[in-house]
Design a protein around this motif. Structure first.
Motif, PDB file in Angstrom:
ATOM      1  N   PRO A  11       0.813  -1.227   0.000  1.00  0.00           N
ATOM      2  CA  PRO A  11       0.000   0.000   0.000  1.00  0.00           C
ATOM      3  C   PRO A  11       0.842   1.271   0.000  1.00  0.00           C
ATOM      4  CG  PRO A  11      -0.914  -1.596   1.514  1.00  0.00           C
ATOM      5  CD  PRO A  11       0.400  -2.148   1.066  1.00  0.00           C
ATOM      6  N   ASP A  12       1.897   1.310   0.820  1.00  0.00           N
ATOM      7  CA  ASP A  12       2.734   2.507   0.838  1.00  0.00           C
ATOM      8  C   ASP A  12       3.451   2.693  -0.488  1.00  0.00           C
ATOM      9  OD1 ASP A  12       2.141   3.558   3.218  1.00  0.00           O
ATOM     10  OD2 ASP A  12       3.847   2.716   4.312  1.00  0.00           O
ATOM     11  N   ALA A  13       4.099   1.621  -0.953  1.00  0.00           N
ATOM     12  CA  ALA A  13       4.901   1.750  -2.167  1.00  0.00           C
ATOM     13  C   ALA A  13       4.039   2.188  -3.335  1.00  0.00           C
ATOM     14  CB  ALA A  13       5.593   0.431  -2.481  1.00  0.00           C
ATOM     15  N   HIS A  14       2.851   1.598  -3.497  1.00  0.00           N
ATOM     16  CA  HIS A  14       2.030   1.929  -4.648  1.00  0.00           C
ATOM     17  C   HIS A  14       1.355   3.276  -4.518  1.00  0.00           C
ATOM     18  CE1 HIS A  14       1.554  -2.321  -6.557  1.00  0.00           C
ATOM     19  NE2 HIS A  14       2.787  -2.064  -6.191  1.00  0.00           N
ATOM     20  N   SER A  15       1.065   3.709  -3.282  1.00  0.00           N
ATOM     21  CA  SER A  15       0.346   4.972  -3.215  1.00  0.00           C
ATOM     22  C   SER A  15       1.291   6.171  -3.222  1.00  0.00           C
ATOM     23  CB  SER A  15      -0.594   5.013  -2.007  1.00  0.00           C
ATOM     24  OG  SER A  15       0.095   4.707  -0.834  1.00  0.00           O
ATOM     25  N   TYR A  16       2.532   5.997  -2.797  1.00  0.00           N
ATOM     26  CA  TYR A  16       3.449   7.144  -2.852  1.00  0.00           C
ATOM     27  C   TYR A  16       4.201   7.225  -4.174  1.00  0.00           C
ATOM     28  CZ  TYR A  16       2.583   7.662   2.139  1.00  0.00           C
ATOM     29  OH  TYR A  16       1.988   7.844   3.346  1.00  0.00           O
ATOM     30  N   ALA A  17       4.255   6.141  -4.913  1.00  0.00           N
ATOM     31  CA  ALA A  17       4.977   6.155  -6.188  1.00  0.00           C
ATOM     32  C   ALA A  17       4.262   7.080  -7.168  1.00  0.00           C
ATOM     33  CB  ALA A  17       5.040   4.752  -6.757  1.00  0.00           C
ATOM     34  N   PRO A  18       4.977   7.625  -8.158  1.00  0.00           N
ATOM     35  CA  PRO A  18       4.305   8.410  -9.196  1.00  0.00           C
ATOM     36  C   PRO A  18       3.261   7.541  -9.898  1.00  0.00           C
ATOM     37  CG  PRO A  18       6.695   8.580  -9.390  1.00  0.00           C
ATOM     38  CD  PRO A  18       6.424   7.548  -8.365  1.00  0.00           C
ATOM     39  N   PRO A  19       2.193   8.152 -10.410  1.00  0.00           N
ATOM     40  CA  PRO A  19       1.098   7.362 -10.971  1.00  0.00           C
ATOM     41  C   PRO A  19       1.535   6.366 -12.048  1.00  0.00           C
ATOM     42  CG  PRO A  19       0.475   9.651 -10.794  1.00  0.00           C
ATOM     43  CD  PRO A  19       1.907   9.580 -10.409  1.00  0.00           C
ATOM     44  N   GLN A  41     -10.303   3.994   2.757  1.00  0.00           N
ATOM     45  CA  GLN A  41      -9.367   5.019   2.293  1.00  0.00           C
ATOM     46  C   GLN A  41     -10.091   6.196   1.658  1.00  0.00           C
ATOM     47  OE1 GLN A  41      -6.284   4.434   3.171  1.00  0.00           O
ATOM     48  NE2 GLN A  41      -6.956   2.415   3.859  1.00  0.00           N
ATOM     49  N   SER A  42      -9.524   7.372   1.850  1.00  0.00           N
ATOM     50  CA  SER A  42     -10.071   8.504   1.100  1.00  0.00           C
ATOM     51  C   SER A  42      -9.088   8.978   0.035  1.00  0.00           C
ATOM     52  CB  SER A  42     -10.415   9.662   2.040  1.00  0.00           C
ATOM     53  OG  SER A  42      -9.235  10.123   2.654  1.00  0.00           O
ATOM     54  N   ASP A  43      -7.818   8.576   0.172  1.00  0.00           N
ATOM     55  CA  ASP A  43      -6.836   8.903  -0.858  1.00  0.00           C
ATOM     56  C   ASP A  43      -7.047   7.962  -2.038  1.00  0.00           C
ATOM     57  OD1 ASP A  43      -3.717  10.166  -1.043  1.00  0.00           O
ATOM     58  OD2 ASP A  43      -4.172   8.423  -2.285  1.00  0.00           O
ATOM     59  N   PHE A  44      -7.184   8.549  -3.226  1.00  0.00           N
ATOM     60  CA  PHE A  44      -7.540   7.764  -4.399  1.00  0.00           C
ATOM     61  C   PHE A  44      -6.520   6.665  -4.683  1.00  0.00           C
ATOM     62  CE2 PHE A  44      -8.249   7.810  -9.226  1.00  0.00           C
ATOM     63  CZ  PHE A  44      -9.303   6.923  -9.118  1.00  0.00           C
ATOM     64  N   LYS A  45      -5.236   7.046  -4.699  1.00  0.00           N
ATOM     65  CA  LYS A  45      -4.218   6.053  -5.044  1.00  0.00           C
ATOM     66  C   LYS A  45      -4.089   4.993  -3.963  1.00  0.00           C
ATOM     67  CE  LYS A  45      -0.256   7.585  -6.678  1.00  0.00           C
ATOM     68  NZ  LYS A  45       0.802   8.601  -6.513  1.00  0.00           N
ATOM     69  N   ARG A  46      -4.281   5.402  -2.713  1.00  0.00           N
ATOM     70  CA  ARG A  46      -4.187   4.419  -1.642  1.00  0.00           C
ATOM     71  C   ARG A  46      -5.329   3.412  -1.734  1.00  0.00           C
ATOM     72  NH1 ARG A  46      -0.540   4.610   1.997  1.00  0.00           N
ATOM     73  NH2 ARG A  46      -0.764   3.326   3.847  1.00  0.00           N
ATOM     74  N   MET A  47      -6.498   3.922  -2.109  1.00  0.00           N
ATOM     75  CA  MET A  47      -7.633   3.030  -2.320  1.00  0.00           C
ATOM     76  C   MET A  47      -7.308   2.021  -3.424  1.00  0.00           C
ATOM     77  SD  MET A  47     -11.424   4.123  -3.560  1.00  0.00           S
ATOM     78  CE  MET A  47     -11.333   3.826  -5.316  1.00  0.00           C
ATOM     79  N   LEU A  48      -6.719   2.529  -4.495  1.00  0.00           N
ATOM     80  CA  LEU A  48      -6.367   1.630  -5.593  1.00  0.00           C
ATOM     81  C   LEU A  48      -5.328   0.619  -5.141  1.00  0.00           C
ATOM     82  CD1 LEU A  48      -6.125   4.095  -8.606  1.00  0.00           C
ATOM     83  CD2 LEU A  48      -8.012   2.634  -7.946  1.00  0.00           C
ATOM     84  N   ALA A  49      -4.396   1.052  -4.281  1.00  0.00           N
ATOM     85  CA  ALA A  49      -3.357   0.133  -3.822  1.00  0.00           C
ATOM     86  C   ALA A  49      -3.974  -1.007  -3.014  1.00  0.00           C
ATOM     87  CB  ALA A  49      -2.331   0.886  -2.987  1.00  0.00           C
ATOM     88  N   TYR A  50      -4.897  -0.676  -2.114  1.00  0.00           N
ATOM     89  CA  TYR A  50      -5.541  -1.745  -1.351  1.00  0.00           C
ATOM     90  C   TYR A  50      -6.390  -2.625  -2.254  1.00  0.00           C
ATOM     91  CZ  TYR A  50      -3.972  -0.534   3.272  1.00  0.00           C
ATOM     92  OH  TYR A  50      -3.195  -0.346   4.366  1.00  0.00           O
ATOM     93  N   SER A  51      -6.987  -1.986  -3.250  1.00  0.00           N
ATOM     94  CA  SER A  51      -7.743  -2.786  -4.208  1.00  0.00           C
ATOM     95  C   SER A  51      -6.819  -3.782  -4.908  1.00  0.00           C
ATOM     96  CB  SER A  51      -8.422  -1.846  -5.200  1.00  0.00           C
ATOM     97  OG  SER A  51      -8.596  -2.469  -6.419  1.00  0.00           O
ATOM     98  N   THR A  52      -5.571  -3.370  -5.157  1.00  0.00           N
ATOM     99  CA  THR A  52      -4.617  -4.302  -5.761  1.00  0.00           C
ATOM    100  C   THR A  52      -4.393  -5.504  -4.851  1.00  0.00           C
ATOM    101  OG1 THR A  52      -3.527  -2.476  -6.867  1.00  0.00           O
ATOM    102  CG2 THR A  52      -2.307  -4.523  -6.724  1.00  0.00           C
ATOM    103  N   VAL A  53      -4.263  -5.239  -3.542  1.00  0.00           N
ATOM    104  CA  VAL A  53      -4.093  -6.356  -2.606  1.00  0.00           C
ATOM    105  C   VAL A  53      -5.240  -7.353  -2.788  1.00  0.00           C
ATOM    106  CG1 VAL A  53      -4.020  -7.000  -0.176  1.00  0.00           C
ATOM    107  CG2 VAL A  53      -2.835  -4.959  -0.943  1.00  0.00           C
TER     108      VAL A  53
END
Lengths: 492, 497, 126
Positions: free
Chosen positions: A233-241, A300-312
Motif C-alpha cells: 500500500p505505501d509503495a504503490h500509493s506514494y509512487a508516481p502514478p 481510504q479517502s486517498d484515491f491512489k491508496r484506495m487503488l493500492a488496497y484494491s490491488t491487494v
C-alpha cells in the motif's frame, strides 16, 4: 533454437542504457529511445506469441549456443508469450504517458524514469522468459532494483516506502535464492526442464519440501499475497502514478508467474496440491487478501491508496486461480493477470491525469469532476465497472471462470468470497462515481478550473479503457488459444 | 417453434439505441436535434421489431449469432414468441415515452438532459437485448448493463434524496447481479449449457437440492427487479427519478426485465417439470400471493401519488409471478399477457402523474381534490387505466386476470384465486379514490388551469385508448393472446403443467 | 549428482543458519534503518556462505583439468556455486547501493533514521 526470446529482452536493456547516455545531453531523446525500445520488444513478443500459437510448440533459445543443461535456456511457450505481451503492451503505454510536471518530485525526472522503466521491463521479460532457476533470480533482482528506484521518484515519503519494500524484497529474493540452492544441491541442475525430470525421485526429501516453502514464501512477498502484502500500500500509493500503474499492472504479476511456472513445469502440480498443502495455503491467503484488501480500500479517502488496497484484493483473485488448481480456475486467475493489468493501470493513469490537472488526490474533493473532465471520468467509470465485474467488461469474465473453477472444486466459501468482493468493490468505486457525477464542486477552485488533460495523457487512458471492453468481448479467443494449453498442464 | 433463420434484424434492434447514444452526445449543444435522434431511434427500433413480427408469428425465429463469448457459449440473439412480446411492447412504449419525456424535461427544465436521454437510450438497448437473448449468458450481460444504465436516471435529480435512492438501488441491483453470476455458473456447471429451451434444460439429471438452490438464486437475481417482497423496497425509493423514468423503466422496461428473466429461468432453464418435482413453485407462489395482498394494502396508505403507483406496480408484478408459479397453461398465458397489459395501463397512470406534476407541481393524492375538472383528459385517462388495473371489463386488465384466475381454479388453488380477487378490490380502493377525489370532491383551494402541453397529454391518451382497444379486440389484435398462449403451451409441452 | 549431506559439515551449516537468523532479526525488528541494512547484508552473506559451503569437496582440486588428477569430476571442486555467488554478490551490492542512497536522502529530509519516528513524520501533512 530461435532468437526471438532474447530479441524481446535485448532492445529493452539496450534502450535503457542508451536512454541515459543520450538523455544526459538531449533530454528529449530519452522518451523517443524508450518508445522505440519498448515498441521493438512488443513487436517481438507479439511475433513470438503468434508463432507459438501457430505451431503450438515452445520456442527455445540457448544463450551462447550452449544447450541445456549446461547453458542458460530461454523459453517462449504459451504462458510466457502471454505474459511478455502483457508486460510490453502495458510498458509501451506507460512510456508513452508523459512524465508530466507535478507528478514527480525529482527534477529532470524524465531520464531516470525512462531508464528505470526500461530496466524494469527488461527484468520482467527476463524473469518470464528464462528457463533457468538461477538466472531467474538475477532478473528478479534487476527488476526489483529498478522498482526501488522508480518508487523513490515519488518524493520523500516514497523513498521511505521504497526502502521498506527494498528490505522485504531482499528477504523475499534471499528466500527464493536459498530455495534454488536447496534444489541445486539436491538434483545438481539449475535448468527447469532438467530439474523437472530429476526432481520426482526426491519428492520425499525434506530439503525439497523446504525449497518449495522458501520459494513460495519468497514469491508470496513479491506478489504481495496477503498477509505478506505490508509493503504494497505505501509503495504503490506514494509512487508516481505511471510507476504505480506499472507496478500494479505487471510488476507484482511476475511473481505470480514464477509460482505458476515452478508449480507447473519444475514440479508436478500434484506435489503442490496433494503432497504439500501449498495450494490450500494459497487459497486461504488469497481469500483473506480479497476480503482484507476490499475492506481496507473502503476505508481510504486517498484515491491512489484506495487503488493500492484494491490491488491487494485483486491479487487474491490471481492467487485463487493458482490455489484452486483446476483448469477453469487457473484460466480465470491467468486471465485476471491480463484484465487487472488493463484495469488497474487505467485507474492509476486516471489518478495521474486528475493529479496533473487539479493537483487533487482525495476522493471527497473530486466532486464535480464529471462535468469538467468528462472523457477521463468516462474511462474511469469503465475501469471501475470492470473492477466490480459488470459485463461485458473484462473484469466480469475473470470472475466467471473463477466462479466456475471454485464450483468445480466444490469450494463454496471461495464462491462466497468472490461474490462478496464484487459488492465490496462496488462500495468503494461507486462512492467515487457518486462523488464525481452527482455532487457539484461546491466552489473547489481546483475543480472549477479543471479541464480535460492533453491528448498525450488522455490517449493512453482511453486506449486502456477501450481495451477493457475489447478484452471482455474477445476473452473466449484468449482463453481457448492461449490459456487452455497452459491449464492443460494441470492434468497431463 | 423450432425453425430459425439467420438475420441481422435482432442485432439492429439492439444497436439502434446505442447508435442514438452517440448521436445524442454529439449533438448535445442542439436540443431539438438531440431529441429528434431519440424519437427516430425509438421509431426505428419499433419498426425493426415489428418487421420481425410476421415471421415470428409463422413460427420462424430470426437469429443473430455474434461470436463466442466464453468457450462453448455464443453471444447470440434470437427472437422467439416470448421475446417479441416483451420487445414489441417495450419498444412501442418507448416511442410514446420519448415524446412525453421531451415535454416533461422541458416542462420542468431538468438539468443534464443529454445524460438523461443518453442513459434512457442505453436502457432501451439493454432491454431489447434482454428480450432477444438466445441464452442465459447473453441475457446476463444485457441485464447487468440495464442495472448500471438505470443508475444515472435514478440519481438524475442529484438531490440528497435521489443519491440515497440511487445507493439503495445499487445495493439491490448489484447484489442481484452477483447472485445471477452464481446462478449462471451453476447452471452451466450442472447442465453444460445455458441455451433457452422451452420446458427447461435441467429436468431429469439434476438433484432436487440443486434445483432448489438454483431456483433460490434466480429468485433473488430476478426477484429484485420484479420487486417480489421482500426484495421490493428499492422500487418505491427509486421513484425520486423523473416521472418518464418511473413510467417506462419502473413500470415497463426494468421491472419487466426482472419478470422476463424469471419467466426465462422457470420456463426455459429450470423447466416446469423440475419446478414441480422440487416443490420450488410453492415457495414462489406463496411469496407472490403475499406480495400481491401486502403491496395493495401498503398502496392504500400512500399519500404520494408516485409512491402509491409504485406499490401498485409491486403488487401487479406479483400477479405475473404468481401466474408463472401456478404452472398451468392458462395461468402462464394470463401472466404473460399481464406483462404487456400492465405495462400499457401503468404507463398511463405514470404519464398522468407526470402531467399533473409538470402543470401544477402536485405530488400528493390529498391535494388532487377537484383536479379532474381542470384536466379532464388526463384524469379521464387515469380513470380508464385505474378501472383496467382493478380488472373491470372491457379494459385489458380484465382479460389477463380472467386467465390468471381460471388457471388457479383449474389447478384447484383457491387461495390464490382469493388473493387475486382481494387485490382487485384493494386496487379499486386505492386507485378509484383518486379518481373520485379528482372529479367529485370539492377543491380545497380555487383551481384554474388547463391541460398540460400536448407532448404530455397525447401519449397518455394513446395508451389509455390502447388499453381499451386491446381489451375489446384481444382476439382480433391477435398477437399478444396468441403469443402468450403459444409460449405457455410450448413450455408446458414437456410436462409439469 | 552433487553430494549434499548435512552431517558432513554440520558446523558450517549451523553458522549459516545463525547468521541468517541474526540478519532476519535485525531486518525485521531493529528500529534504526541503518541497522536494518546491516541485517540485510548479514542475511545475504549467510546465503553466499551456504552456497560456497555446498561446493566444498574435501581432498579435491581447483576445477582446472590436470592430467595427474584425472578426468573424474569427483576430484575437482564444483565451480558453479562460486560462479552463482559472484553474480549474487553483484546483485547484493547494487541493492545495498540503492538502499544506502535512500538512507542519505531520508536522513536529510527527516533528520532521523528511526523507523517509528519517520512513520510519525510521514503521517503529518506537508
Amino acid at each position: 533454437m530461435s532468437n526471438l526470446p532474447v530479441l524481446i529482452i535485448m532492445p529493452l536493456l539496450l534502450a535503457s542504457f542508451l536512454a541515459v547516455l543520450f538523455g544526459i545531453w538531449w533530454p528529449g531523446w530519452a522518451r523517443f529511445i524508450s518508445i522505440i525500445g519498448t515498441g521493438m520488444a512488443l513487436v517481438a513478443s507479439i511475433v513470438g506469441l503468434s508463432k507459438v500459437l501457430s505451431t503450438g510448440e515452445a520456442l527455445h533459445h540457448y544463450m551462447g549456443g550452449w544447450p541445456p543443461p549446461i547453458g542458460v535456456e530461454y523459453v517462449l511457450d504459451h504462458l510466457s508469450a502471454f505474459m511478455v505481451v502483457i508486460i510490453n503492451l502495458i510498458g509501451l503505454i506507460a512510456v508513452v504517458y508523459p512524465p508530466a510536471p507535478g507528478l514527480y518530485e525529482v527534477p529532470r525526472k524524465g531520464i531516470p524514469t525512462y531508464a528505470l522503466i526500461l530496466l524494469l521491463l527488461g527484468g520482467l521479460n527476463g524473469t518470464v522468459l528464462v528457463g533457468d532457476l538461477f538466472t531467474l533470480y538475477v532478473f528478479l533482482a534487476i527488476y526489483s532494483v529498478a522498482t526501488y528506484g522508480l518508487v523513490s521518484l515519488g518524493g520523500d515519503r516514497a523513498m521511505v516506502a521504497s526502502l521498506r519494500y527494498l528490505i522485504l524484497g531482499t528477504i523475499a529474493g534471499g528466500f527464493y535464492f536459498l530455495g534454488v540452492g536447496f534444489i541445486y544441491f539436491t538434483v545438481g541442475t539449475l535448468n527447469m526442464a532438467d530439474a523437472a525430470n530429476l526432481l520426482p525421485a526426491f519428492y520425499d526429501s525434506p530439503t525439497i519440501m523446504a525449497a518449495v516453502a522458501l520459494i513460495v514464501v519468497g514469491m508470496g512477498v513479491k506478489l504481495a499475497l496477503f498477509p505478506l502484502h505490508v509493503w504494497l500500500p505505501d509503495a504503490h500509493s506514494y509512487a508516481p502514478p505511471v510507476v504505480a500503474a506499472l507496478l500494479a499492472a505487471i510488476q507484482v504479476k511476475a511473481a505470480a508467474y514464477v509460482i505458476v511456472r515452478i508449480m507447473l513445469t519444475v514440479f508436478q502440480p500434484e506435489y503442490f496440491t496433494d503432497t504439500l498443502p501449498v495450494t490450500t495455503v494459497i487459497v486461504v491467503a488469497s481469500a483473506g487478501g480479497i476480503v482484507f484488501g476490499s475492506v481496507m480500500a473502503i476505508a481510504q479517502s486517498d484515491f491512489k491508496r484506495m487503488l493500492a488496497y484494491s490491488t491487494v484484493a485483486q491479487i487474491g483473485f490471481v492467487g485463487l486461480g493458482i490455489g484452486l488448481a483446476n483448469p477453469l480456475a487457473l484460466v480465470g486467475g491467468l486471465l485476471h493477470i491480463l484484465n487487472h493489468a488493463f484495469m488497474k493501470s487505467c485507474l492509476f493513469l486516471v489518478a495521474g491525469g486528475i493529479k496533473h490537472q487539479t493537483g487533487l488526490q482525495q476522493i471527497p474533493r473530486f466532486a464535480g469532476l464529471g462535468r469538467k473532465m468528462p472523457l477521463t471520468m468516462a474511462c474511469f467509470t469503465v475501469a471501475a465497472l470492470s473492477m466490480i465485474g459488470i459485463p461485458p467488461t473484462a473484469g466480469f469474465f475473470s470472475k466467471w471462470y473463477l466462479v466456475l473453477g471454485s464450483i468445480d472444486a466444490q469450494n463454496w466459501a471461495v464462491v462466497a468470497v468472490i461474490l462478496l468482493s464484487s459488492l465490496l468493490s462496488a462500495v468503494y468505486f461507486f462512492r467515487a462515481i457518486e462523488k464525481i457525477y452527482t455532487k457539484s464542486s461546491e466552489g473547489e477552485p481546483a475543480v472549477e478550473q479543471a479541464n480535460e488533460p492533453s491528448a498525450r495523457i488522455l490517449m493512453p487512458i482511453a486506449l486502456l479503457a477501450g481495451g477493457i471492453i475489447i478484452l471482455g468481448l474477445t476473452n473466449a479467443f484468449i482463453v481457448t488459444q492461449v490459456l487452455n494449453p497452459v491449464a492443460a498442464l494441470l492434468s497431463p | 417453434m423450432t425453425e430459425t433463420y439467420s438475420s441481422l434484424t435482432p442485432l439492429l434492434a439492439v444497436m439502434v439505441p446505442l447508435a442514438a447514444v452517440v448521436l445524442i452526445i454529439v449533438s448535445r449543444q442542439r436540443p431539438n436535434l438531440r431529441e429528434s435522434w431519440t424519437i427516430m431511434a425509438a421509431l426505428a427500433q419499433f419498426a425493426l421489431v415489428a418487421s420481425m413480427m410476421p415471421s415470428v408469428l409463422d413460427g420462424r425465429s430470426p437469429e443473430t449469432t455474434l461470436f463466442t463469448i466464453s468457450p462453448g457459449i455464443a453471444l447470440a440473439l434470437r427472437v422467439d414468441w416470448l421475446g417479441i412480446m416483451f420487445g414489441a411492447s417495450a419498444s412501442f412504449l418507448w416511442i410514446l415515452t420519448s415524446v412525453y419525456s421531451i415535454g416533461y424535461v422541458r416542462g420542468v427544465s431538468e438539468h443534464k438532459q443529454t445524460r438523461y436521454f443518453g442513459s434512457f437510450a442505453v436502457c432501451l438497448a439493454a432491454t431489447m437485448g434482454i428480450a432477444f437473448s438466445a441464452n442465459l449468458f447473453t441475457l446476463v450481460i444485457f441485464y447487468e448493463i440495464l442495472s448500471v444504465a438505470t443508475y444515472p436516471l435514478v440519481v438524475h435529480k442529484e438531490t440528497p434524496e435521489a443519491v440515497a435512492g440511487g445507493r439503495k438501488y445499487l445495493v439491490y441491483a448489484l447484489s442481484a447481479g452477483v447472485t445471477l453470476l452464481l446462478a449462471l455458473a451453476l447452471t452451466y456447471y450442472e447442465s453444460g449449457s445455458v441455451e433457452f429451451v422451452p420446458g427447461g434444460i435441467l429436468a431429469g439429471d439434476v438433484s432436487n437440492n440443486t434445483i432448489l438452490m438454483l431456483f433460490g438464486l434466480f429468485l433473488v437475481s430476478f426477484g429484485v427487479k420484479s420487486a417480489v417482497m421482500p426484495l421490493h423496497s428499492w422500487l418505491p425509493t427509486a421513484m425520486v427519478a423523473p416521472t418518464p423514468v418511473s413510467a417506462l423503466l419502473h413500470a415497463v422496461a426494468v421491472v419487466k426485465a426482472g419478470i422476463f428473466g424469471l419467466a426465462r429461468a422457470i420456463g426455459f432453464i429450470i423447466g416446469p417439470l423440475a419446478m414441480h418435482q422440487s416443490g420450488a413453485m410453492d415457495i414462489l407462489a406463496g411469496l407472490a400471493a403475499a406480495t400481491i395482498v401486502i403491496a395493495s394494502l401498503i398502496a392504500l396508505r400512500q399519500d404520494n401519488l408516485k409512491a402509491r403507483l409504485a406499490y401498485s406496480t409491486v403488487g401487479h408484478l406479483s400477479y405475473i409471478v404468481l401466474g408463472m408459479s401456478i404452472l398451468s397453461v392458462d395461468a402462464w398465458t394470463g401472466g404473460l399477457m399481464h406483462m404487456v397489459n400492465h405495462a400499457v395501463m401503468k404507463i398511463t397512470l405514470f404519464f398522468c402523474a407526470g402531467a399533473i406534476y409538470v402543470k401544477v407541481h402536485l405530488q400528493n393524492v390529498s391535494d388532487l381534490n377537484g383536479i379532474g375538472r381542470q384536466m379532464p383528459l388526463t384524469m379521464g385517462a387515469f380513470a380508464v387505466a385505474s378501472l383496467g388495473l382493478a380488472g373491470f371489463p372491457p379494459i385489458v386488465g380484465f382479460i389477463s386476470k380472467w386467465f390468471l384466475v381460471s388457471g388457479t381454479l383449474e389447478t384447484g388453488q383457491w387461495v390464490f384465486a382469493g388473493a387475486f380477487l382481494i387485490s382487485g378490490l384493494l386496487n379499486a380502493g386505492y386507485l378509484f379514490s383518486i379518481v373520485v377525489r379528482a372529479f367529485f370532491a370539492p377543491s380545497d383551494k380555487p383551481m384554474k388551469f388547463a391541460e398540460a402541453s400536448p407532448l404530455l397529454v397525447v401519449p397518455l391518451i394513446i395508451t389509455a385508448v390502447l388499453s381499451v382497444v386491446l381489451g375489446l379486440f384481444q382476439h382480433q389484435v391477435p398477437y399478444f393472446y396468441q403469443l402468450a398462449s403459444w409460449v405457455a403451451t410450448s413450455i408446458g409441452s414437456g410436462g409439469g403443467m | 549428482m552433487v553430494e549434499f549431506d548435512l552431517s558432513m559439515s554440520q558446523y558450517a551449516y549451523f553458522m549459516v543458519v545463525l547468521l541468517m537468523a541474526i540478519g532476519l532479526y535485525a531486518m525485521l525488528t531493529k528500529r534504526n534503518l541503518f541497522k536494518k541494512l546491516v541485517g540485510m547484508v548479514t542475511f545475504q552473506t549467510a546465503i553466499y556462505i551456504f552456497f560456497i559451503q555446498g561446493a566444498v569437496r574435501l581432498k579435491s582440486s581447483v576445477p582446472i583439468i590436470d592430467e595427474e588428477i584425472g578426468m573424474s569430476a569427483a576430484q575437482y571442486v564444483n565451480p558453479l556455486p562460486h560462479l552463482l555467488i559472484l553474480t549474487a554478490i553483484v546483485v547484493g551490492i547494487s541493492t545495498l547501493g540503492v538502499a544506502a542512497a535512500f538512507l542519505i536522502v531520508i536522513h536529510r529530509r527527516f533528520k532521523t533514521l528511526d523507523d517509528q519516528a519517520i512513520m510519525g513524520l510521514m503521517k503529518e501533512p506537508d
